[in-house]
Write an enzyme that holds these catalytic residues in place. Structure first.
Site, short mmCIF file in Angstrom:
data_model
loop_
_atom_site.label_atom_id
_atom_site.label_comp_id
_atom_site.label_asym_id
_atom_site.label_seq_id
_atom_site.Cartn_x
_atom_site.Cartn_y
_atom_site.Cartn_z
N LYS A 1 72.74 27.15 1.24
CA LYS A 1 72.51 27.49 -0.16
C LYS A 1 73.68 27.08 -1.06
CE LYS A 1 70.58 31.19 -2.97
NZ LYS A 1 70.04 32.56 -2.99
N PHE B 1 71.75 37.40 7.09
CA PHE B 1 70.34 37.68 6.83
C PHE B 1 69.56 36.36 6.76
CE2 PHE B 1 66.81 38.34 3.76
CZ PHE B 1 66.03 39.11 4.60
N GLN B 2 68.49 36.27 7.50
CA GLN B 2 67.65 35.07 7.58
C GLN B 2 68.43 33.84 8.00
OE1 GLN B 2 65.16 34.92 4.00
NE2 GLN B 2 63.67 36.16 5.12
N MET C 1 36.76 25.19 25.76
CA MET C 1 37.47 24.33 26.70
C MET C 1 38.11 25.16 27.81
SD MET C 1 37.86 21.25 27.40
CE MET C 1 37.91 19.95 26.17
N GLU D 1 54.25 28.56 6.97
CA GLU D 1 54.98 27.29 7.08
C GLU D 1 54.37 26.35 8.12
OE1 GLU D 1 56.33 30.28 6.89
OE2 GLU D 1 57.86 30.28 5.32
C1 LIG Z 1 48.11 27.03 19.93
C2 LIG Z 1 47.31 26.85 21.15
N1 LIG Z 1 47.13 27.88 22.01
C3 LIG Z 1 46.38 27.72 23.13
C4 LIG Z 1 45.81 26.51 23.43
C5 LIG Z 1 44.97 26.34 24.69
N2 LIG Z 1 43.58 26.02 24.35
C6 LIG Z 1 43.11 24.76 24.36
S1 LIG Z 1 41.52 24.66 23.86
C7 LIG Z 1 41.43 26.33 23.65
C8 LIG Z 1 40.15 26.98 23.18
C9 LIG Z 1 39.74 26.50 21.86
O1 LIG Z 1 38.62 27.25 21.45
P1 LIG Z 1 37.78 26.84 20.18
O2 LIG Z 1 38.69 26.56 19.05
O3 LIG Z 1 36.72 27.82 19.94
O4 LIG Z 1 37.18 25.43 20.62
P2 LIG Z 1 36.01 25.09 21.67
O5 LIG Z 1 36.69 24.61 22.91
O6 LIG Z 1 35.20 26.32 21.89
O7 LIG Z 1 35.25 24.00 21.00
C10 LIG Z 1 42.64 26.94 23.98
C11 LIG Z 1 42.89 28.39 23.96
C12 LIG Z 1 46.04 25.46 22.51
N3 LIG Z 1 45.57 24.24 22.73
N4 LIG Z 1 46.77 25.66 21.39
#
Ligand SMILES: Cc1ncc(C[n+]2csc(CCOP(=O)(O)OP(=O)(O)O)c2C)c(N)n1
Ligand SMILES: [Mg+2]
Lengths: 589, 184
Positions: A164, A114-115, A486, A52
């Site tokens: 429902k 349920f749900q 990042m 979803e």
């Molecule tokens: C759902 C979620 N969890 C954690 C983060 C924190 N976060 C931001 S960038 C990142 C790393 C992203 O890695 P990748 O997709 O390989 O991109 P890159 O920076 O290597 O280009 C994380 C863990 C986030 N933005 N979203």
């Protein structure tokens, strides 16, 4: 004219009356009557997702690329809770969305059935508005009101939770006449105060170091707003920068364009923000990624702020001329008033300012050292951009979240609005792949590319199966640095290069994965082969997972570290990231 | 020009907040629909605003409108944000900052239980009379008083009762309304 039908039929009828052609959904016990009603018609087409969350991001991509609301249908309980991330994402980025959630029968509500989950309770703070429909008599009004609220004013997600038994109940369906939807308490202000707009234009007419700082509000105000922005920029001769959400509203090929501003924005955009004397904010919200350190933000400027949401004004930065209204209407008025006062741009008066900007531009803040041995991620995006420019097809880009997202914002250029879909406010990894699927549903003949990171893409990877099922030829362009790049960059910057859990270990073989799903897989690690591989990706008529193996430890620059003012931006030639931020800055996000 | 040096609308003080906090009474006209109170209260908790008191009841049954009177303590800039954020809620019709608008009356009702005998009991009754407190329940060793007035009057009465055998207090929270012939 009222017509008798079941609640479930009303849902489908209301969607049809709203002109909804596609919805993204996933069935379950509580939603079955609606699915049954859908089965018996063919105006509204249903895209079956794999999770979803995917449905919500598809709806966002659909909405952002068309200007129409995205529609989601999920079942009760886990169906609804899985939608929460996308609802929050849509709220943060002001994306119009209507999410219909099924609920257990009213007789079971409150019994831990349920749900069962408290959907309106859970989604109250991540929607613009939400409803639990307790009587079929309310359903037609609620459904149409939901569309009205989602799409008007500052757009956002609206949840309609339908038990429902209400789906089975028979009632009178009616479609509200145009105009009868005037809501008793919800009346967004769209026309800006003319006196304030006049004051703004007077200020602009005297500006010596002006800047347009534009945002997602311009995109939300429709394509005419982008045209009007272009016209106003031409009339005035002022430089233009934009937030991440606003990219494409002003053409990147125009010489007045300075690139994106903010944490990873260009040197010229950020320094111009810092040194300007008149700032004209159109549809942006002084987000913390933009302002940096608040008390050092653009210290010598008078600020004009156009926003449809009164609560955005003076929330973070005090402004001198607030204008509450729809960006397009206000831009039209600004053009009219400017024209009534002069037919000249302020070319001469602001020539020194442009000279200064050109000097900043000459610094080349987006430059990077290229390599023959390994593919640089920035270069990969530049090559992708060049390849797509040769296309006759319309090109749409979505992204995941991370370095690749910022590099895409810096190195892919947009001349039109609605072509750039990214998760700005919430920063949701896993947004890009489903968003691309949603965009492709809306634009079957376009070239739709998700610029992805290998970590992010795994969060909603299963939607590639949706793409295969509906023959949606999305291209997933993974900049694979085997790192949460990042996160790694911040660990270098703030945590002594102790890389706690920021490696992408045990990565799947993306080529085999693509094949397992019935798509095409491509891998490339040699710079010399990149162009040919990109061409192969674009030419393939079907979904592609393209694993681009890139430099692992590249930093995304320029960067204004949290807690620093714009003029303390880190440029690409900075060697030692670890010594830049003090204790106080470390606490910021 | 120095707009940036002025404080902002965040309750968590994005900048070094220099302004003092103030206590304001807001009157909020809302549709009386399920969940409306949760919406308002959720907004306050999500954005870190402080509620001192909150009263709600349907006031126009025909139009299903409720009036929420909420007392908040915040800096002037946050007060503006609170009003604007409340106005964003779909079922909110109007928000009035009665304190800022100036001309209003406010009242609160309290039920106060006091236990005691002998000299204390007599003193309790004398003070209750001075505060125009009504006796709504009495036993040989206790009273329940009903006091209406401004919150500080109730505070004083409670303070006086405290050494005389105060048992417990229930307060309604504030009800407030603008003076003069106009509606909000
Ligand atoms: C759902 C979620 N969890 C954690 C983060 C924190 N976060 C931001 S960038 C990142 C790393 C992203 O890695 P990748 O997709 O390989 O991109 P890159 O920076 O290597 O280009 C994380 C863990 C986030 N933005 N979203
Ligand atoms: Mg990565």
């Amino acid at each position: 004219m009222a017509e008798k039908m079941t609640g479930a039929e009303m849902v489908i009828q209301a969607l049809a009356d709203q002109g909804v052609e596609h919805i993204f959904g996933y069935p379950g016990g509580a939603a079955l009557p609606i699915y049954d009603a859908m089965f018996q018609q063919d105006f509204v087409k249903h895209i079956l997702v794999r999770h979803e969350q995917g449905a919500t991001h598809m709806a966002e991509g659909y909405a952002r690329s068309t200007g129409k609301p995205g529609v989601v249908l999920v079942t009760s309980g886990p169906g609804a809770t899985n939608a929460v991330t996308g609802l929050t994402d849509a709220l943060m980025d002001s994306i119009p969305m209507v999410c219909i959630t099924a609920q257990v029968p009213t007789t079971l509500i409150g019994t831990d059935g349920f749900q069962e989950c408290d959907t309106v309770g859970i989604t109250r703070s991540c929607t613009k508005h939400n409803y639990l429909v307790k009587s079929v008599a309310d359903l037609p009004r609620v459904l149409h009101e939901a569309f009205h609220i989602a799409t008007s004013g500052r757009p956002g997600p609206v949840v309609v939770d339908i038990p429902k038994d209400i789906q089975f109940a028979v009632g009178e369906y009616y479609k509200p006449e145009n105009g009868t939807l005037r809501h008793a308490s919800y009346r967004p202000q769209v026309d800006g105060d003319v006196r304030a707009i006049e004051a703004a234009v007077d200020l602009m007419l005297k500006a010596e170091r002006p800047i347009f700082y534009t945002g997602g509000g311009v995109i939300n105000a429709g394509p005419e707003a982008s045209e009007n922005l272009r016209e106003l920029a031409e009339l005035t001769g002022f430089p233009v920068t934009s937030t991440l959400m606003g990219l494409g509203a002003f053409p990147a090929s125009n010489r007045q364009w300075m690139g994106m501003l903010g944490m990873h924005g260009t040197y010229e955009a950020n320094l111009a923000m810092h040194d300007c004397d008149v700032m004209i904010n159109i549809g942006a919200r002084f987000d913390d990624r933009i302002t940096g350190r608040i008390d050092a933000f653009s210290p010598n400027s008078r600020k004009i702020h156009v926003d449809i949401d009164p609560s955005s004004i003076n929330k973070i930065i005090r402004v001198d001329i607030p204008i509450v209204g729809d960006c397009n209407r206000v831009l039209e008025e600004m053009i009219r008033i400017w024209r009534s006062k002069t037919n000249q741009p302020r070319t001469e008066a602001i020539a020194p300012w442009w000279n200064q900007i050109e000097k900043w531009r000459a610094v080349g803040s987006l430059n990077f050292k290229n390599s023959d041995a390994v593919i640089k991620p920035q270069w990969a995006i530049q090559r992708l951009y060049e390849a797509t420019r040769k296309q006759s097809k319309d090109v749409y880009i979505t992204t995941e979240v991370g370095q690749h997202q910022m590099w895409a914002a810096q190195h892919f250029h947009f001349d039109k609005p609605n072509r750039w879909m990214t998760s700005g406010g919430l920063g949701t990894m896993g947004y890009g792949l489903p968003a691309a699927v949603g965009v492709q549903v809306a634009h079957p003949d376009a070239l739709v590319i998700d610029i992805a990171g290998e970590a992010s893409v795994q969060m909603t990877m299963q939607e590639i199966s949706t793409a295969v099922q509906y023959r949606l030829p999305v291209k997933i362009f993974i900049l694979n640095n085997e790192r949460m790049g990042m996160v790694r960059q911040w660990q270098d910057l703030l945590h002594g290069s102790r890389y706690a859990h920021s490696y992408s270990e045990s990565l799947p073989d993306f080529v085999k994965l693509a094949e397992a799903y019935g798509g095409k897989g491509i891998r490339c690690e040699n710079p010399a082969e990149l162009d040919a591989a990109i061409a192969e990706m674009i030419d393939y008529d079907g979904p592609v997972l393209f694993d681009v193996i890139v430099e692992k430890d590249e930093n995304c620059l320029p960067m204004i570290p949290s807690g620093k003012p714009h003029n303390e931006i880190i440029l690409p030639d900075t060697a030692n990231l670890g010594s830049i931020i003090d204790e106080k800055g470390r606490q910021l996000v | 020009m120095n707009a940036h040096l002025q404080p902002t609308g965040s309750a968590y003080f994005l900048t070094q907040e220099t302004q003092q906090t103030e206590r304001h009474t807001l009157s909020v006209l809302v549709d009386n629909e399920p969940g409306i109170l949760a919406r308002v209260v959720g907004l306050f908790s999500a954005r870190g605003y402080n509620i001192e008191s909150l009263t709600v009841s349907e006031t126009e049954h025909g139009r299903r409108l409720s009036r929420i009177t909420v007392v908040v303590v915040a800096t002037p800039k946050t007060l503006v944000q609170i009003k604007l954020q409340l106005e964003r809620l779909v079922p909110v019709h109007r928000v009035h900052d009665l304190t800022a608008e100036g001309n209003y009356v406010e009242r609160e009702l309290a039920l106060i239980k006091v236990k005691g005998s002998g000299e204390h009991r007599a003193e309790t009754l004398r003070l209750a009379d001075a505060f125009r407190a009504h006796i709504v329940d009495a036993t040989v060793e206790s009273f329940v008083f009903e006091v209406t007035g401004k919150p500080d009057k109730i505070d004083s009465f409670i303070a006086l009762m405290s050494p005389l055998g105060l048992v417990e207090v229930v307060r309604t929270g504030l009800a407030a309304i603008g003076r003069g012939p106009e509606a909000m």
